[in-house]
Design a protein around this motif. Structure first.
Motif, PDB file in Angstrom:
ATOM      1  N   THR A  12       0.919  -1.115   0.169  1.00 44.49           N
ATOM      2  CA  THR A  12      -0.283  -0.164   0.030  1.00 44.49           C
ATOM      3  C   THR A  12       0.789   1.249  -0.069  1.00 44.49           C
ATOM      4  OG1 THR A  12      -1.783  -1.198   1.070  1.00 44.49           O
ATOM      5  CG2 THR A  12      -1.990   1.233   1.287  1.00 44.49           C
ATOM      6  N   VAL A  13       1.865   1.311   0.809  1.00 44.05           N
ATOM      7  CA  VAL A  13       2.825   2.334   0.825  1.00 44.05           C
ATOM      8  C   VAL A  13       3.521   2.689  -0.395  1.00 44.05           C
ATOM      9  CG1 VAL A  13       4.932   3.407   1.962  1.00 44.05           C
ATOM     10  CG2 VAL A  13       3.350   2.093   3.345  1.00 44.05           C
ATOM     11  N   GLN A  14       3.814   1.419  -1.043  1.00 39.36           N
ATOM     12  CA  GLN A  14       4.734   1.431  -2.537  1.00 39.36           C
ATOM     13  C   GLN A  14       3.654   2.157  -3.399  1.00 39.36           C
ATOM     14  OE1 GLN A  14       5.739  -2.457  -2.899  1.00 39.36           O
ATOM     15  NE2 GLN A  14       7.457  -2.493  -1.525  1.00 39.36           N
ATOM     16  N   GLU A  15       2.354   1.744  -3.381  1.00 37.28           N
ATOM     17  CA  GLU A  15       1.531   2.121  -4.517  1.00 37.28           C
ATOM     18  C   GLU A  15       1.232   3.725  -4.068  1.00 37.28           C
ATOM     19  OE1 GLU A  15      -0.919   2.322  -7.756  1.00 37.28           O
ATOM     20  OE2 GLU A  15       0.481   0.713  -6.947  1.00 37.28           O
ATOM     21  N   PRO A  49      13.722   4.501   2.045  1.00 37.38           N
ATOM     22  CA  PRO A  49      14.003   4.449   0.805  1.00 37.38           C
ATOM     23  C   PRO A  49      13.349   3.452  -0.002  1.00 37.38           C
ATOM     24  CG  PRO A  49      15.718   4.868   2.104  1.00 37.38           C
ATOM     25  CD  PRO A  49      14.718   4.423   3.065  1.00 37.38           C
ATOM     26  N   MET A  50      12.860   2.119   0.714  1.00 35.89           N
ATOM     27  CA  MET A  50      12.394   0.921   0.035  1.00 35.89           C
ATOM     28  C   MET A  50      11.299   1.134  -1.009  1.00 35.89           C
ATOM     29  SD  MET A  50      11.260  -3.037   1.113  1.00 35.89           S
ATOM     30  CE  MET A  50       9.693  -2.276   1.996  1.00 35.89           C
ATOM     31  N   PRO A  51       9.949   1.763  -0.454  1.00 30.48           N
ATOM     32  CA  PRO A  51       8.978   1.922  -1.442  1.00 30.48           C
ATOM     33  C   PRO A  51       9.151   3.147  -2.572  1.00 30.48           C
ATOM     34  CG  PRO A  51       8.576   2.924   0.741  1.00 30.48           C
ATOM     35  CD  PRO A  51       9.731   2.073   0.842  1.00 30.48           C
ATOM     36  N   VAL A  52      10.072   4.188  -2.261  1.00 24.83           N
ATOM     37  CA  VAL A  52      10.535   4.776  -3.228  1.00 24.83           C
ATOM     38  C   VAL A  52      11.436   4.224  -4.475  1.00 24.83           C
ATOM     39  CG1 VAL A  52      12.073   7.128  -3.644  1.00 24.83           C
ATOM     40  CG2 VAL A  52      10.521   6.773  -1.682  1.00 24.83           C
ATOM     41  N   ARG A  53      12.270   3.345  -3.780  1.00 26.31           N
ATOM     42  CA  ARG A  53      12.916   2.738  -4.870  1.00 26.31           C
ATOM     43  C   ARG A  53      12.204   1.991  -5.661  1.00 26.31           C
ATOM     44  NH1 ARG A  53      16.066   0.458  -1.684  1.00 26.31           N
ATOM     45  NH2 ARG A  53      17.631   1.791  -1.573  1.00 26.31           N
ATOM     46  N   GLU A  54      11.088   1.161  -5.115  1.00 27.56           N
ATOM     47  CA  GLU A  54      10.270   0.366  -6.194  1.00 27.56           C
ATOM     48  C   GLU A  54       9.555   1.365  -7.203  1.00 27.56           C
ATOM     49  OE1 GLU A  54       9.715  -2.818  -6.083  1.00 27.56           O
ATOM     50  OE2 GLU A  54      11.189  -3.169  -4.368  1.00 27.56           O
ATOM     51  N   ALA A  55       8.898   2.467  -6.592  1.00 28.63           N
ATOM     52  CA  ALA A  55       8.291   3.402  -7.387  1.00 28.63           C
ATOM     53  C   ALA A  55       9.172   3.868  -8.646  1.00 28.63           C
ATOM     54  CB  ALA A  55       7.571   4.717  -6.700  1.00 28.63           C
ATOM     55  N   ILE A  56      10.290   4.325  -8.236  1.00 19.24           N
ATOM     56  CA  ILE A  56      11.263   4.749  -9.111  1.00 19.24           C
ATOM     57  C   ILE A  56      11.395   3.535 -10.217  1.00 19.24           C
ATOM     58  CG2 ILE A  56      13.542   5.369  -9.562  1.00 19.24           C
ATOM     59  CD1 ILE A  56      12.390   7.757  -8.295  1.00 19.24           C
ATOM     60  N   GLN A  57      11.672   2.489  -9.837  1.00 20.29           N
ATOM     61  CA  GLN A  57      11.875   1.424 -10.872  1.00 20.29           C
ATOM     62  C   GLN A  57      10.701   1.243 -11.864  1.00 20.29           C
ATOM     63  OE1 GLN A  57      14.407   0.144 -11.788  1.00 20.29           O
ATOM     64  NE2 GLN A  57      15.745   1.027 -10.177  1.00 20.29           N
ATOM     65  N   ARG A  58       9.645   1.535 -11.380  1.00 24.30           N
ATOM     66  CA  ARG A  58       8.302   1.282 -12.178  1.00 24.30           C
ATOM     67  C   ARG A  58       8.439   2.436 -13.194  1.00 24.30           C
ATOM     68  NH1 ARG A  58       2.957   0.629  -8.652  1.00 24.30           N
ATOM     69  NH2 ARG A  58       2.050   0.934 -10.699  1.00 24.30           N
ATOM     70  N   LEU A  59       8.892   3.636 -12.860  1.00 23.76           N
ATOM     71  CA  LEU A  59       8.837   4.904 -13.513  1.00 23.76           C
ATOM     72  C   LEU A  59      10.084   4.764 -14.614  1.00 23.76           C
ATOM     73  CD1 LEU A  59       7.878   7.283 -10.882  1.00 23.76           C
ATOM     74  CD2 LEU A  59       6.602   7.001 -12.780  1.00 23.76           C
ATOM     75  N   VAL A  60      10.882   3.994 -14.381  1.00 29.21           N
ATOM     76  CA  VAL A  60      12.147   3.875 -15.375  1.00 29.21           C
ATOM     77  C   VAL A  60      11.689   2.915 -16.333  1.00 29.21           C
ATOM     78  CG1 VAL A  60      14.179   2.768 -15.628  1.00 29.21           C
ATOM     79  CG2 VAL A  60      13.919   4.141 -13.768  1.00 29.21           C
ATOM     80  N   THR A  61      10.793   1.765 -15.923  1.00 31.20           N
ATOM     81  CA  THR A  61      10.087   0.913 -16.755  1.00 31.20           C
ATOM     82  C   THR A  61       9.320   1.497 -17.777  1.00 31.20           C
ATOM     83  OG1 THR A  61      10.462  -0.836 -15.232  1.00 31.20           O
ATOM     84  CG2 THR A  61       8.932  -1.181 -17.181  1.00 31.20           C
ATOM     85  N   GLU A  62       8.681   2.774 -17.531  1.00 31.59           N
ATOM     86  CA  GLU A  62       7.518   3.394 -17.979  1.00 31.59           C
ATOM     87  C   GLU A  62       8.157   4.563 -18.812  1.00 31.59           C
ATOM     88  OE1 GLU A  62       3.525   2.528 -15.355  1.00 31.59           O
ATOM     89  OE2 GLU A  62       4.931   4.416 -14.846  1.00 31.59           O
TER      90      GLU A  62
END
Length: 242
Positions: A12-15, A49-62
């Motif tokens: 939920t935090v990651q989203e 940093p963990m949820p930010v890292r996950e979100a950033i990787q999604r945005l890199v993929t996009e």
């Protein structure tokens, strides 16, 4: 202890982090080419940093962000060439979404669009830059959601992730208030077309909104001449009032 507390749902935090960063890109809160770090974003968001890292990787993929060698990330850069390409794609794809929306619109949807547009206009008169950018995004995506196509919405979202940071420049250009102000009646024209279930007019008016703002920005930011307007969709009523 295990029976007293429940594990935190970190997904939920990651989203939430992803949604906030996505909205920041949509609304031009990051500049094109701006360099971001996970540490700084985590501090600003009040998370680890963990949820930010996950979100950033999604945005890199996009393709909204690019990963740099030194563990930093960069917002998509702006060039005249990719700007023109984004505008052509937006006119075609978002115009098509408005066309679909006109065939599916309800009185409730149109009333909500008018409410959003009114709030957008109030932000303009208050010279609230953040409110203007947020209001513009909300109006457009309310139209696109009315098209009732998840696939189309994902494509448009991907375009906005790359195009949104362009709006960060707009706030710093003299005369931008008037440019936004001219968008209010064009938004109204989109809504009126949806009320009449006129898909061709809705498509034309939506593309007109994009193209008019884009031509203004192109002239003021790049100092380049305005390109010819795209051919309107067949049957579009160019001279008809909203």
């Amino acid at each position: 202890m295990d029976d007293k507390v429940r594990p935190i749902d970190v997904t939920t935090v990651q989203e939430r982090v992803y949604q906030e960063l996505r909205d920041a890109l949509y609304q031009g809160r990051f500049m094109p080419g701006e360099v971001l770090t996970i540490r700084a974003l985590a501090a600003a968001l009040g998370t680890s940093p963990m949820p930010v890292r996950e979100a950033i990787q999604r945005l890199v993929t996009e393709n909204a962000l690019t990963q740099l060698p030194n563990r930093t990330f960069q917002v998509a850069a702006l060039t005249l060439e990719n700007y023109d390409e984004w505008i052509r794609l937006r006119c075609e794809i978002e115009g098509y979404a408005a066309q679909r929306a006109a065939l599916r619109a309800t009185p409730g949807i149109c009333a909500e669009l008018r409410k959003i547009n009114r709030t957008f206009g109030e932000a303009i008169e208050a010279r609230d830059a953040g409110g203007m950018l947020e209001g513009n995004q909300h109006f457009h995506f309310a139209v696109y959601e009315a098209a009732q196509s998840e696939a189309l919405l994902k494509i448009i979202g991907s375009l906005w992730l790359r195009f949104g940071p362009v709006l960060a420049f707009v706030q710093h250009i003299d005369g931008s208030i008037e440019m936004f102000r001219r968008g209010v009646p064009v938004h109204e024209r989109v809504v009126a077309a949806m009320e009449r279930r006129d898909p061709e007019e809705a498509r034309f008016a939506l593309a007109l909104d994009i193209r008019a703002a884009a031509s203004w920005f192109r002239r003021h930011h790049f100092g380049a001449p305005i390109q010819a307007e795209p051919v309107p969709p067949r049957g579009a009523r160019i001279g008809r009032p909203a």
